[in-house]
Design an enzyme around this catalytic site. Structure first.
Site, PDB file in Angstrom:
ATOM      1  N   HIS A  62       0.833  -1.229  -0.144  1.00  0.00           N
ATOM      2  CA  HIS A  62      -0.003  -0.036   0.167  1.00  0.00           C
ATOM      3  C   HIS A  62       0.790   1.401  -0.075  1.00  0.00           C
ATOM      4  CE1 HIS A  62      -2.973  -2.740   2.420  1.00  0.00           C
ATOM      5  NE2 HIS A  62      -3.206  -2.930   1.083  1.00  0.00           N
ATOM      6  N   LYS A  72       5.719   6.898   7.777  1.00  0.00           N
ATOM      7  CA  LYS A  72       5.655   5.874   8.823  1.00  0.00           C
ATOM      8  C   LYS A  72       6.611   5.392   9.685  1.00  0.00           C
ATOM      9  CE  LYS A  72       2.073   3.543   5.668  1.00  0.00           C
ATOM     10  NZ  LYS A  72       2.491   4.028   4.423  1.00  0.00           N
ATOM     11  N   TYR A 132       1.653   1.458  13.876  1.00  0.00           N
ATOM     12  CA  TYR A 132       2.177   2.415  13.103  1.00  0.00           C
ATOM     13  C   TYR A 132       1.948   3.860  13.807  1.00  0.00           C
ATOM     14  CZ  TYR A 132       0.844  -0.936   9.222  1.00  0.00           C
ATOM     15  OH  TYR A 132       0.613  -2.093   8.428  1.00  0.00           O
ATOM     16  N   ASP A 167      -6.371  -6.613  -1.942  1.00  0.00           N
ATOM     17  CA  ASP A 167      -4.986  -6.716  -2.136  1.00  0.00           C
ATOM     18  C   ASP A 167      -4.549  -7.733  -3.199  1.00  0.00           C
ATOM     19  OD1 ASP A 167      -4.322  -4.781  -0.324  1.00  0.00           O
ATOM     20  OD2 ASP A 167      -3.676  -6.179   1.190  1.00  0.00           O
TER      21      ASP A 167
END
Length: 201
Positions: A62, A72, A132, A167
């Site tokens: 992603h 991130k 995250y 996905d």
């Protein structure tokens, strides 16, 4: 904290120094001064937790298109994953190259991922959780993805047992890479301007 730059410029593996005694250990996992030294983003606007029931669960790959691109800082707080990042910066010498890093609760390792990178992981144990820290709030509509088996990337994964329909359905890079490259070529000044937009509390 021990920061080690990967083969992809700007992406860092972050190891911790554990101060142990008979109670267990104590370690620092975030420090503005230490992260700022090599120029990493330190503002956190959002934190997300990903829980995965089964080993072999794959999420990714992603990314967010500019001006919604995000940094991130990812840590595995339970279980273990093979974490994979892909450089999607067209101006980079490592464009479309990837790095794989094992993150686990046991090794205490984290991964700092710059803007304009794709990210994915596969769990190596049941009941795995990833935490995250995000530099911006997630913006719906800015998402993109690449199939984990895309031949252009040539990523080697362990056996996959669980994956979402979304996905599994990402279109191959061949045939759309030129469009993705153009969208990822947004000048850095545009990203900077976006990062300065105040977010509602």
């Amino acid at each position: 904290m021990i920061l080690t730059e990967t083969d992809l410029a700007g992406a860092f593996v972050i190891d911790v120094e554990r101060h142990e005694d008979r109670r267990g250990y104590f370690s620092r996992v975030f420090c503005v001064e230490e992260l700022s030294a090599p120029g990493l983003e330190t503002s956190i606007r959002q934190a997300n937790l990903s829980y995965n029931c089964k080993a072999g669960t794959l999420r990714g790959l992603h990314f967010q298109y500019p001006p919604y691109a995000e940094e991130k800082y990812v840590r595995c707080v339970r279980g273990a994953v093979l974490d994979v990042i892909v450089d999607l910066r067209p101006e980079s010498n490592t464009y479309l190259r990837h790095v794989s890093v094992e993150l686990s609760a046991e090794n205490g390792r984290g991964l700092y991922i710059p803007k304009r990178f794709a990210h994915g992981f596969i769990t190596l144990a049941d009941d795995t959780e990833l935490l995250y820290f995000m530099s911006t709030s997630h913006k719906a509509g800015g998402e993109g993805g690449i199939g984990y088996q895309d031949p252009v990337l040539g990523i080697s994964w362990p056996a996959v047992s669980v994956i979402s329909e979304r996905d599994e359905a990402w279109a191959p890079l061949k045939g759309r890479e030129a469009e993705m490259r153009a969208r990822m070529s947004t000048p850095a000044s545009s990203e900077l301007a976006h990062s300065l937009i105040p977010m509602a509390d």
